[in-house]
Scaffold this motif. Structure first.
Motif, PDB file in Angstrom:
ATOM      1  N   GLY A  32       0.817  -1.212   0.000  1.00 55.52           N
ATOM      2  CA  GLY A  32       0.000   0.000   0.000  1.00 55.52           C
ATOM      3  C   GLY A  32       0.844   1.251   0.000  1.00 55.52           C
ATOM      4  N   ASP A  33       0.170   2.379  -0.082  1.00 59.33           N
ATOM      5  CA  ASP A  33       0.817   3.692  -0.125  1.00 59.33           C
ATOM      6  C   ASP A  33       0.139   4.570   0.918  1.00 59.33           C
ATOM      7  OD1 ASP A  33       2.027   6.098  -0.790  1.00 59.33           O
ATOM      8  OD2 ASP A  33       1.894   5.752  -2.942  1.00 59.33           O
ATOM      9  N   LEU A  34       0.917   5.061   1.870  1.00 59.83           N
ATOM     10  CA  LEU A  34       0.354   5.783   3.002  1.00 59.83           C
ATOM     11  C   LEU A  34       0.570   7.295   2.931  1.00 59.83           C
ATOM     12  CD1 LEU A  34       1.161   3.289   5.896  1.00 59.83           C
ATOM     13  CD2 LEU A  34      -1.035   3.718   4.780  1.00 59.83           C
ATOM     14  N   GLN A  35       0.823   7.806   1.750  1.00 60.93           N
ATOM     15  CA  GLN A  35       0.734   9.258   1.551  1.00 60.93           C
ATOM     16  C   GLN A  35       0.516   9.551   0.072  1.00 60.93           C
ATOM     17  OE1 GLN A  35       2.636  13.670   2.234  1.00 60.93           O
ATOM     18  NE2 GLN A  35       3.930  11.952   2.794  1.00 60.93           N
ATOM     19  N   LEU A  36      -0.640  10.142  -0.238  1.00 62.14           N
ATOM     20  CA  LEU A  36      -0.879  10.642  -1.592  1.00 62.14           C
ATOM     21  C   LEU A  36      -1.865  11.804  -1.508  1.00 62.14           C
ATOM     22  CD1 LEU A  36      -3.892   9.512  -2.626  1.00 62.14           C
ATOM     23  CD2 LEU A  36      -2.593   7.402  -2.876  1.00 62.14           C
ATOM     24  N   ALA A  54      -3.882   3.380  -8.276  1.00 63.80           N
ATOM     25  CA  ALA A  54      -3.218   2.512  -7.298  1.00 63.80           C
ATOM     26  C   ALA A  54      -3.680   1.063  -7.461  1.00 63.80           C
ATOM     27  CB  ALA A  54      -3.505   3.005  -5.882  1.00 63.80           C
ATOM     28  N   ALA A  55      -4.960   0.868  -7.716  1.00 68.06           N
ATOM     29  CA  ALA A  55      -5.475  -0.479  -7.924  1.00 68.06           C
ATOM     30  C   ALA A  55      -4.860  -1.115  -9.175  1.00 68.06           C
ATOM     31  CB  ALA A  55      -6.999  -0.445  -8.037  1.00 68.06           C
ATOM     32  N   LEU A  59      -1.887  -2.361  -5.755  1.00 64.31           N
ATOM     33  CA  LEU A  59      -1.808  -2.045  -4.330  1.00 64.31           C
ATOM     34  C   LEU A  59      -3.109  -2.476  -3.653  1.00 64.31           C
ATOM     35  CD1 LEU A  59      -0.156   1.502  -4.311  1.00 64.31           C
ATOM     36  CD2 LEU A  59       0.927  -0.719  -4.006  1.00 64.31           C
ATOM     37  N   GLU A  60      -3.010  -2.804  -2.382  1.00 66.84           N
ATOM     38  CA  GLU A  60      -4.177  -3.248  -1.630  1.00 66.84           C
ATOM     39  C   GLU A  60      -4.863  -2.105  -0.896  1.00 66.84           C
ATOM     40  OE1 GLU A  60      -3.111  -6.463   0.935  1.00 66.84           O
ATOM     41  OE2 GLU A  60      -2.032  -7.550  -0.634  1.00 66.84           O
ATOM     42  N   TYR A  61      -4.119  -1.042  -0.595  1.00 70.98           N
ATOM     43  CA  TYR A  61      -4.715   0.072   0.141  1.00 70.98           C
ATOM     44  C   TYR A  61      -3.944   1.356  -0.142  1.00 70.98           C
ATOM     45  CZ  TYR A  61      -0.819  -0.917   3.325  1.00 70.98           C
ATOM     46  OH  TYR A  61       0.422  -1.136   3.844  1.00 70.98           O
ATOM     47  N   VAL A  62      -4.636   2.479   0.026  1.00 70.17           N
ATOM     48  CA  VAL A  62      -4.009   3.803  -0.051  1.00 70.17           C
ATOM     49  C   VAL A  62      -4.585   4.679   1.051  1.00 70.17           C
ATOM     50  CG1 VAL A  62      -3.475   3.775  -2.524  1.00 70.17           C
ATOM     51  CG2 VAL A  62      -5.712   4.611  -1.756  1.00 70.17           C
ATOM     52  N   ASP A  93     -14.136   3.963  -1.707  1.00 67.92           N
ATOM     53  CA  ASP A  93     -13.754   2.729  -1.014  1.00 67.92           C
ATOM     54  C   ASP A  93     -14.791   1.632  -1.247  1.00 67.92           C
ATOM     55  OD1 ASP A  93     -12.230   1.151   0.995  1.00 67.92           O
ATOM     56  OD2 ASP A  93     -14.034   1.432   2.191  1.00 67.92           O
ATOM     57  N   GLU A  94     -16.058   1.995  -1.264  1.00 67.12           N
ATOM     58  CA  GLU A  94     -17.121   1.014  -1.482  1.00 67.12           C
ATOM     59  C   GLU A  94     -17.162   0.529  -2.928  1.00 67.12           C
ATOM     60  OE1 GLU A  94     -20.775   2.726  -0.202  1.00 67.12           O
ATOM     61  OE2 GLU A  94     -20.232   2.733   1.933  1.00 67.12           O
ATOM     62  N   ASP A  95     -16.771   1.403  -3.862  1.00 68.36           N
ATOM     63  CA  ASP A  95     -16.909   1.089  -5.286  1.00 68.36           C
ATOM     64  C   ASP A  95     -15.762   0.252  -5.847  1.00 68.36           C
ATOM     65  OD1 ASP A  95     -19.281   2.434  -5.400  1.00 68.36           O
ATOM     66  OD2 ASP A  95     -18.476   4.232  -6.374  1.00 68.36           O
ATOM     67  N   LEU A  96     -14.559   0.442  -5.328  1.00 72.09           N
ATOM     68  CA  LEU A  96     -13.377  -0.137  -5.952  1.00 72.09           C
ATOM     69  C   LEU A  96     -12.828  -1.315  -5.147  1.00 72.09           C
ATOM     70  CD1 LEU A  96     -11.423   3.081  -7.014  1.00 72.09           C
ATOM     71  CD2 LEU A  96     -13.083   1.766  -8.335  1.00 72.09           C
ATOM     72  N   ASN A  97     -12.066  -2.134  -5.823  1.00 73.31           N
ATOM     73  CA  ASN A  97     -11.439  -3.289  -5.192  1.00 73.31           C
ATOM     74  C   ASN A  97     -10.080  -2.903  -4.609  1.00 73.31           C
ATOM     75  OD1 ASN A  97     -11.130  -5.966  -4.394  1.00 73.31           O
ATOM     76  ND2 ASN A  97     -10.076  -6.518  -6.303  1.00 73.31           N
ATOM     77  N   ILE A  98     -10.096  -1.890  -3.790  1.00 74.32           N
ATOM     78  CA  ILE A  98      -8.913  -1.414  -3.074  1.00 74.32           C
ATOM     79  C   ILE A  98      -9.419  -0.668  -1.851  1.00 74.32           C
ATOM     80  CG2 ILE A  98      -8.789   0.707  -4.470  1.00 74.32           C
ATOM     81  CD1 ILE A  98      -5.755   0.706  -4.042  1.00 74.32           C
ATOM     82  N   THR A  99      -8.736  -0.811  -0.733  1.00 73.33           N
ATOM     83  CA  THR A  99      -9.135  -0.102   0.477  1.00 73.33           C
ATOM     84  C   THR A  99      -8.623   1.336   0.405  1.00 73.33           C
ATOM     85  OG1 THR A  99      -9.090  -2.128   1.792  1.00 73.33           O
ATOM     86  CG2 THR A  99      -8.928  -0.043   2.986  1.00 73.33           C
ATOM     87  N   VAL A 100      -9.554   2.281   0.503  1.00 75.60           N
ATOM     88  CA  VAL A 100      -9.205   3.705   0.451  1.00 75.60           C
ATOM     89  C   VAL A 100      -9.448   4.288   1.840  1.00 75.60           C
ATOM     90  CG1 VAL A 100      -9.568   5.906  -0.723  1.00 75.60           C
ATOM     91  CG2 VAL A 100      -9.947   3.749  -1.959  1.00 75.60           C
ATOM     92  N   LEU A 101      -8.386   4.746   2.460  1.00 75.55           N
ATOM     93  CA  LEU A 101      -8.421   5.231   3.826  1.00 75.55           C
ATOM     94  C   LEU A 101      -8.387   6.755   3.868  1.00 75.55           C
ATOM     95  CD1 LEU A 101      -5.769   2.754   5.270  1.00 75.55           C
ATOM     96  CD2 LEU A 101      -8.255   2.540   5.447  1.00 75.55           C
TER      97      LEU A 101
END
Length: 242
Positions: A32-36, A54-55, A59-62, A93-101
Protein backbone atom coordinates in the motif's frame (compact mmCIF):
# COMPACT_ATOMS: atom_id res chain seq x y z
CA UNK A 1 25.29 -11.40 -4.22
CA UNK A 2 24.37 -8.35 -2.18
CA UNK A 3 22.38 -5.65 -4.01
CA UNK A 4 24.20 -2.51 -5.25
CA UNK A 5 22.56 -0.28 -2.63
CA UNK A 6 24.15 -2.35 0.12
CA UNK A 7 27.71 -1.77 -1.04
CA UNK A 8 28.69 1.21 1.10
CA UNK A 9 31.45 -0.50 3.13
CA UNK A 10 29.62 -0.08 6.43
CA UNK A 11 29.91 -3.67 7.60
CA UNK A 12 28.02 -5.42 4.83
CA UNK A 13 31.17 -7.02 3.37
CA UNK A 14 31.94 -8.80 6.63
CA UNK A 15 28.26 -9.76 6.99
CA UNK A 16 28.24 -11.22 3.48
CA UNK A 17 31.45 -13.17 4.15
CA UNK A 18 29.85 -14.60 7.29
CA UNK A 19 26.60 -15.40 5.49
CA UNK A 20 24.73 -12.96 7.73
CA UNK A 21 23.19 -10.52 5.25
CA UNK A 22 19.55 -9.89 6.09
CA UNK A 23 16.67 -10.88 3.82
CA UNK A 24 16.06 -7.40 2.41
CA UNK A 25 12.96 -5.48 1.38
CA UNK A 26 11.79 -5.89 -2.22
CA UNK A 27 9.29 -3.85 -4.24
CA UNK A 28 6.90 -6.80 -4.24
CA UNK A 29 6.69 -6.51 -0.45
CA UNK A 30 4.90 -3.16 -0.77
CA UNK A 31 1.15 -3.59 -0.39
CA UNK A 32 0.00 0.00 0.00
CA UNK A 33 0.82 3.69 -0.13
CA UNK A 34 0.35 5.78 3.00
CA UNK A 35 0.73 9.26 1.55
CA UNK A 36 -0.88 10.64 -1.59
CA UNK A 37 -2.58 13.89 -2.52
CA UNK A 38 -5.65 14.72 -4.57
CA UNK A 39 -7.27 17.78 -6.09
CA UNK A 40 -8.75 18.57 -2.68
CA UNK A 41 -5.39 20.25 -1.97
CA UNK A 42 -2.32 20.38 -4.22
CA UNK A 43 -2.79 17.13 -6.15
CA UNK A 44 -3.83 16.97 -9.80
CA UNK A 45 -6.31 14.09 -9.75
CA UNK A 46 -9.46 13.11 -7.89
CA UNK A 47 -9.71 10.58 -5.07
CA UNK A 48 -11.26 8.11 -7.50
CA UNK A 49 -8.55 8.62 -10.13
CA UNK A 50 -5.75 8.15 -7.59
CA UNK A 51 -7.41 5.05 -6.14
CA UNK A 52 -8.02 3.54 -9.56
CA UNK A 53 -4.39 4.15 -10.52
CA UNK A 54 -3.22 2.51 -7.30
CA UNK A 55 -5.48 -0.48 -7.92
CA UNK A 56 -4.02 -0.81 -11.43
CA UNK A 57 -0.61 -1.09 -9.75
CA UNK A 58 -2.01 -3.92 -7.62
CA UNK A 59 -1.81 -2.05 -4.33
CA UNK A 60 -4.18 -3.25 -1.63
CA UNK A 61 -4.71 0.07 0.14
CA UNK A 62 -4.01 3.80 -0.05
CA UNK A 63 -4.23 6.62 2.47
CA UNK A 64 -5.48 9.96 1.16
CA UNK A 65 -3.45 12.68 2.91
CA UNK A 66 -4.32 16.10 1.59
CA UNK A 67 -2.89 19.10 3.37
CA UNK A 68 -4.65 20.50 6.39
CA UNK A 69 -4.82 24.16 7.42
CA UNK A 70 -1.60 26.13 7.86
CA UNK A 71 0.40 24.17 5.31
CA UNK A 72 2.35 26.76 3.28
CA UNK A 73 0.62 25.96 -0.02
CA UNK A 74 -2.20 27.80 -1.86
CA UNK A 75 -4.88 25.12 -1.44
CA UNK A 76 -5.58 23.24 1.81
CA UNK A 77 -8.53 21.45 3.34
CA UNK A 78 -10.96 23.42 5.46
CA UNK A 79 -13.83 22.03 7.50
CA UNK A 80 -16.25 22.05 4.55
CA UNK A 81 -13.92 20.42 2.02
CA UNK A 82 -12.72 17.91 4.61
CA UNK A 83 -16.29 16.69 5.12
CA UNK A 84 -16.74 16.49 1.34
CA UNK A 85 -13.59 14.42 1.08
CA UNK A 86 -14.64 12.03 3.86
CA UNK A 87 -17.82 11.26 1.91
CA UNK A 88 -15.85 10.95 -1.34
CA UNK A 89 -13.33 8.54 0.19
CA UNK A 90 -16.11 6.38 1.66
CA UNK A 91 -17.89 6.20 -1.71
CA UNK A 92 -14.73 5.30 -3.64
CA UNK A 93 -13.75 2.73 -1.01
CA UNK A 94 -17.12 1.01 -1.48
CA UNK A 95 -16.91 1.09 -5.29
CA UNK A 96 -13.38 -0.14 -5.95
CA UNK A 97 -11.44 -3.29 -5.19
CA UNK A 98 -8.91 -1.41 -3.07
CA UNK A 99 -9.14 -0.10 0.48
CA UNK A 100 -9.20 3.70 0.45
CA UNK A 101 -8.42 5.23 3.83
CA UNK A 102 -9.06 8.76 5.06
CA UNK A 103 -6.03 10.62 6.29
CA UNK A 104 -4.58 14.09 6.53
CA UNK A 105 -1.14 15.61 6.26
CA UNK A 106 -1.20 17.91 9.25
CA UNK A 107 1.32 20.70 9.57
CA UNK A 108 3.64 20.74 12.58
CA UNK A 109 3.81 24.31 13.88
CA UNK A 110 5.00 26.01 17.04
CA UNK A 111 1.47 25.43 18.38
CA UNK A 112 1.37 21.74 17.55
CA UNK A 113 -0.96 20.39 14.87
CA UNK A 114 -3.24 23.05 13.45
CA UNK A 115 -6.21 20.88 12.54
CA UNK A 116 -9.63 20.67 14.21
CA UNK A 117 -9.65 18.13 17.02
CA UNK A 118 -12.77 16.53 15.53
CA UNK A 119 -10.71 15.41 12.52
CA UNK A 120 -8.64 13.00 14.60
CA UNK A 121 -11.47 10.52 14.94
CA UNK A 122 -12.54 10.99 11.31
CA UNK A 123 -9.14 9.92 10.01
CA UNK A 124 -7.91 6.36 9.82
CA UNK A 125 -4.33 7.61 10.21
CA UNK A 126 -2.75 10.99 10.94
CA UNK A 127 0.35 11.93 8.95
CA UNK A 128 2.26 14.97 10.20
CA UNK A 129 5.07 16.87 8.57
CA UNK A 130 6.91 20.16 8.64
CA UNK A 131 7.19 22.26 5.49
CA UNK A 132 8.65 25.40 7.09
CA UNK A 133 12.25 25.86 8.18
CA UNK A 134 12.28 27.22 11.76
CA UNK A 135 15.65 27.93 13.31
CA UNK A 136 15.13 25.26 16.00
CA UNK A 137 12.64 22.66 14.74
CA UNK A 138 13.55 19.86 17.17
CA UNK A 139 11.37 21.05 20.04
CA UNK A 140 8.36 21.61 17.75
CA UNK A 141 8.65 18.16 16.23
CA UNK A 142 9.25 16.34 19.53
CA UNK A 143 6.37 18.15 21.25
CA UNK A 144 4.00 17.32 18.38
CA UNK A 145 4.99 13.64 18.33
CA UNK A 146 4.50 13.40 22.09
CA UNK A 147 1.29 15.42 22.47
CA UNK A 148 -0.81 14.62 19.38
CA UNK A 149 -2.19 11.35 17.95
CA UNK A 150 0.28 11.17 15.06
CA UNK A 151 0.70 7.84 13.30
CA UNK A 152 3.34 8.75 10.69
CA UNK A 153 6.04 11.44 10.69
CA UNK A 154 6.46 12.47 7.05
CA UNK A 155 9.70 13.38 5.18
CA UNK A 156 11.51 13.97 8.48
CA UNK A 157 14.39 16.12 7.28
CA UNK A 158 12.18 18.25 4.98
CA UNK A 159 15.03 18.42 2.47
CA UNK A 160 14.61 19.10 -1.24
CA UNK A 161 17.68 17.83 -3.05
CA UNK A 162 19.71 20.67 -4.63
CA UNK A 163 17.00 23.10 -3.54
CA UNK A 164 16.52 23.11 0.24
CA UNK A 165 18.90 21.93 2.94
CA UNK A 166 17.68 19.47 5.58
CA UNK A 167 16.26 20.87 8.78
CA UNK A 168 18.81 21.64 11.48
CA UNK A 169 17.30 19.03 13.76
CA UNK A 170 18.54 16.71 16.49
CA UNK A 171 17.72 13.54 14.58
CA UNK A 172 18.55 11.21 17.46
CA UNK A 173 16.10 12.97 19.77
CA UNK A 174 13.38 12.96 17.14
CA UNK A 175 13.88 9.27 16.38
CA UNK A 176 13.91 8.35 20.06
CA UNK A 177 10.65 10.21 20.54
CA UNK A 178 9.09 8.55 17.49
CA UNK A 179 10.03 5.15 18.89
CA UNK A 180 8.70 5.99 22.36
CA UNK A 181 5.42 7.32 20.96
CA UNK A 182 5.00 4.48 18.45
CA UNK A 183 5.08 6.89 15.51
CA UNK A 184 6.26 5.40 12.22
CA UNK A 185 8.83 7.40 10.25
CA UNK A 186 8.26 7.87 6.55
CA UNK A 187 10.72 7.05 3.81
CA UNK A 188 9.52 9.44 1.13
CA UNK A 189 9.94 8.21 -2.46
CA UNK A 190 9.68 11.58 -4.20
CA UNK A 191 12.90 11.94 -6.26
CA UNK A 192 13.55 15.45 -4.93
CA UNK A 193 13.19 14.22 -1.34
CA UNK A 194 14.33 10.58 -0.91
CA UNK A 195 13.97 11.33 2.76
CA UNK A 196 15.22 9.65 4.98
CA UNK A 197 18.68 9.26 3.51
CA UNK A 198 19.98 5.70 3.54
CA UNK A 199 22.52 6.31 6.32
CA UNK A 200 19.81 7.50 8.72
CA UNK A 201 17.57 4.61 7.69
CA UNK A 202 20.36 2.25 8.70
CA UNK A 203 21.25 4.03 11.94
CA UNK A 204 17.73 3.89 13.37
CA UNK A 205 16.41 0.69 11.78
CA UNK A 206 16.44 -1.19 15.10
CA UNK A 207 14.49 1.44 17.03
CA UNK A 208 11.83 2.94 14.74
CA UNK A 209 9.25 1.58 12.33
CA UNK A 210 9.40 2.80 8.74
CA UNK A 211 6.74 3.24 6.08
CA UNK A 212 7.54 3.87 2.42
CA UNK A 213 5.22 6.34 0.68
CA UNK A 214 5.22 7.98 -2.73
CA UNK A 215 3.78 11.34 -1.60
CA UNK A 216 2.19 11.22 -5.05
CA UNK A 217 0.50 14.35 -6.37
CA UNK A 218 -0.43 12.75 -9.71
CA UNK A 219 -1.37 9.23 -10.76
CA UNK A 220 1.98 8.86 -12.54
CA UNK A 221 3.91 9.64 -9.36
CA UNK A 222 2.60 6.43 -7.81
CA UNK A 223 5.37 4.82 -9.87
CA UNK A 224 7.95 6.45 -7.57
CA UNK A 225 7.41 3.63 -5.08
CA UNK A 226 10.36 1.66 -6.48
CA UNK A 227 12.67 4.57 -5.58
CA UNK A 228 11.47 4.62 -2.00
CA UNK A 229 11.67 0.86 -1.65
CA UNK A 230 15.43 0.98 -2.34
CA UNK A 231 16.13 3.16 0.72
CA UNK A 232 15.42 0.34 3.19
CA UNK A 233 17.63 -1.90 1.08
CA UNK A 234 20.51 0.58 1.34
CA UNK A 235 19.83 0.80 5.05
CA UNK A 236 19.88 -2.97 5.45
CA UNK A 237 16.28 -3.14 6.69
CA UNK A 238 15.02 -6.69 7.01
CA UNK A 239 12.30 -7.82 4.66
CA UNK A 240 8.70 -7.47 5.77
CA UNK A 241 5.33 -7.25 4.13
CA UNK A 242 4.25 -3.64 4.48
Amino acid sequence: MDPPELREDTGEIDAAAAGELPDLVEIDDVRGDLQLHTDYSDGSHSVREMAEAAAERELEYVLVTDHGPHAPIPSTLDEETFEEQVADVEAVDEDLNITVLQGIEAEITEDGLEIPESWYDRCDLIVAGMHSTPSDPTEQIVDALAEFPIDIFAHPSNRLINEREPLDVDTETVMETAAEENVAVEINAQPQRLDLDWASVKEYRDTVSYVVSTDAHTTGELDFMHLGSRRPVAGGVKRARC
